[in-house]
Scaffold this motif. Structure first.
Motif, PDB file in Angstrom:
ATOM      1  N   ASP A  38       5.407  15.896   2.795  1.00 37.18           N
ATOM      2  CA  ASP A  38       6.577  16.657   2.465  1.00 37.18           C
ATOM      3  C   ASP A  38       7.488  15.623   1.372  1.00 37.18           C
ATOM      4  N   GLY A  39       6.892  14.801   0.788  1.00 32.31           N
ATOM      5  CA  GLY A  39       7.412  14.121  -0.453  1.00 32.31           C
ATOM      6  C   GLY A  39       8.011  12.558   0.222  1.00 32.31           C
ATOM      7  N   ASN A  45       2.049  17.885  -2.432  1.00 30.82           N
ATOM      8  CA  ASN A  45       3.295  17.526  -1.499  1.00 30.82           C
ATOM      9  C   ASN A  45       3.035  16.275  -0.704  1.00 30.82           C
ATOM     10  N   SER A  46       1.649  15.934  -0.584  1.00 36.89           N
ATOM     11  CA  SER A  46       1.558  15.044   0.409  1.00 36.89           C
ATOM     12  C   SER A  46      -0.046  14.301  -0.051  1.00 36.89           C
ATOM     13  N   CYS A  47       0.090  12.959   0.437  1.00 36.45           N
ATOM     14  CA  CYS A  47      -1.127  12.469  -0.014  1.00 36.45           C
ATOM     15  C   CYS A  47      -1.269  11.279   0.895  1.00 36.45           C
ATOM     16  N   ILE A  48      -2.581  10.673   1.155  1.00 36.50           N
ATOM     17  CA  ILE A  48      -2.736   9.428   1.434  1.00 36.50           C
ATOM     18  C   ILE A  48      -3.407   8.538   0.779  1.00 36.50           C
ATOM     19  N   TYR A  49      -2.980   7.460   0.782  1.00 37.16           N
ATOM     20  CA  TYR A  49      -3.832   6.138  -0.124  1.00 37.16           C
ATOM     21  C   TYR A  49      -4.335   5.369   1.037  1.00 37.16           C
ATOM     22  N   ALA A  94      -2.095  12.343  -7.275  1.00 38.76           N
ATOM     23  CA  ALA A  94      -1.622  13.150  -6.331  1.00 38.76           C
ATOM     24  C   ALA A  94      -0.509  13.782  -6.953  1.00 38.76           C
ATOM     25  N   SER A  95       0.190  13.590  -7.850  1.00 38.60           N
ATOM     26  CA  SER A  95       1.548  13.990  -8.660  1.00 38.60           C
ATOM     27  C   SER A  95       1.503  15.665  -8.617  1.00 38.60           C
ATOM     28  N   VAL A 110       0.740  -1.233  -0.097  1.00 32.76           N
ATOM     29  CA  VAL A 110      -0.068  -0.013   0.066  1.00 32.76           C
ATOM     30  C   VAL A 110       0.850   1.330  -0.027  1.00 32.76           C
ATOM     31  N   ASN A 111       2.035   1.177   0.548  1.00 33.55           N
ATOM     32  CA  ASN A 111       3.016   2.193   0.410  1.00 33.55           C
ATOM     33  C   ASN A 111       3.417   2.637  -1.047  1.00 33.55           C
ATOM     34  N   ALA A 112       3.550   1.572  -1.603  1.00 31.90           N
ATOM     35  CA  ALA A 112       4.026   1.511  -3.040  1.00 31.90           C
ATOM     36  C   ALA A 112       2.861   1.976  -4.005  1.00 31.90           C
ATOM     37  N   ALA A 113       1.779   1.745  -3.553  1.00 33.20           N
ATOM     38  CA  ALA A 113       0.450   2.397  -4.323  1.00 33.20           C
ATOM     39  C   ALA A 113       0.603   4.038  -4.006  1.00 33.20           C
ATOM     40  N   CYS A 114       0.598   4.146  -2.752  1.00 34.17           N
ATOM     41  CA  CYS A 114       0.783   5.519  -2.329  1.00 34.17           C
ATOM     42  C   CYS A 114       1.772   6.357  -3.076  1.00 34.17           C
ATOM     43  N   LEU A 115       3.085   5.801  -3.251  1.00 38.60           N
ATOM     44  CA  LEU A 115       4.118   6.349  -3.927  1.00 38.60           C
ATOM     45  C   LEU A 115       3.817   6.479  -5.447  1.00 38.60           C
ATOM     46  N   GLY A 116       3.211   5.685  -6.100  1.00 39.25           N
ATOM     47  CA  GLY A 116       2.861   5.385  -7.455  1.00 39.25           C
ATOM     48  C   GLY A 116       1.715   6.631  -7.647  1.00 39.25           C
TER      49      GLY A 116
END
Length: 117
Positions: free
Chosen positions: A42-43, A24-28, A20-21, A7-13
């Motif tokens: 903060d990235g 500067n912040s997001c929650i997935y 969310a590209s 899920v961190n990988a999905a959030c990063l994607g």
């Protein structure tokens, strides 16, 4: 190369090349057979002793909306992205959106991205 949760990988994607590209912040959150969550502030992926555990909540629209309100107030992320098989259920997004708005009661104005079904 790094090591993290799915899920961190999905959030990063989503943060790098998805919805969310431009933030500067997001929650997935992914809602499927269970609930998983990842956050970027903060990235950077939010991690402490290990990866965050935003799941382990009952999968009912009210409780999901309640969790989103809590994450909004605690992390103040620019965007929340919802995914997973349960989110494809008829009216689930509508129920979550309605409950989220009622619970948040205009306390803050978050920019939440609810996928369109």
């Amino acid at each position: 190369m790094g090591w993290t949760s799915d899920v961190n990988a999905a959030c990063l994607g989503e943060f790098e090349v998805g919805s969310a590209s431009d933030n500067n912040s997001c929650i997935y959150l992914t809602v499927g057979t269970g609930i998983g969550g990842g956050a970027i502030l903060d990235g950077k992926i939010v991690e402490g002793f290990g990866h965050t555990e935003m799941g382990h909540i009952i999968i009912i629209a009210y409780y999901l909306a309640q969790a989103l309100v809590n994450y909004t107030l605690i992390l103040r992320s620019e965007k929340i992205i919802l995914g997973g098989g349960v989110m494809d259920q008829p009216r689930m997004i509508d129920f979550v959106r309605e409950e989220f708005s009622l619970l948040l009661a205009n306390y803050v104005e978050p920019r939440i991205w609810f996928p369109t079904l």
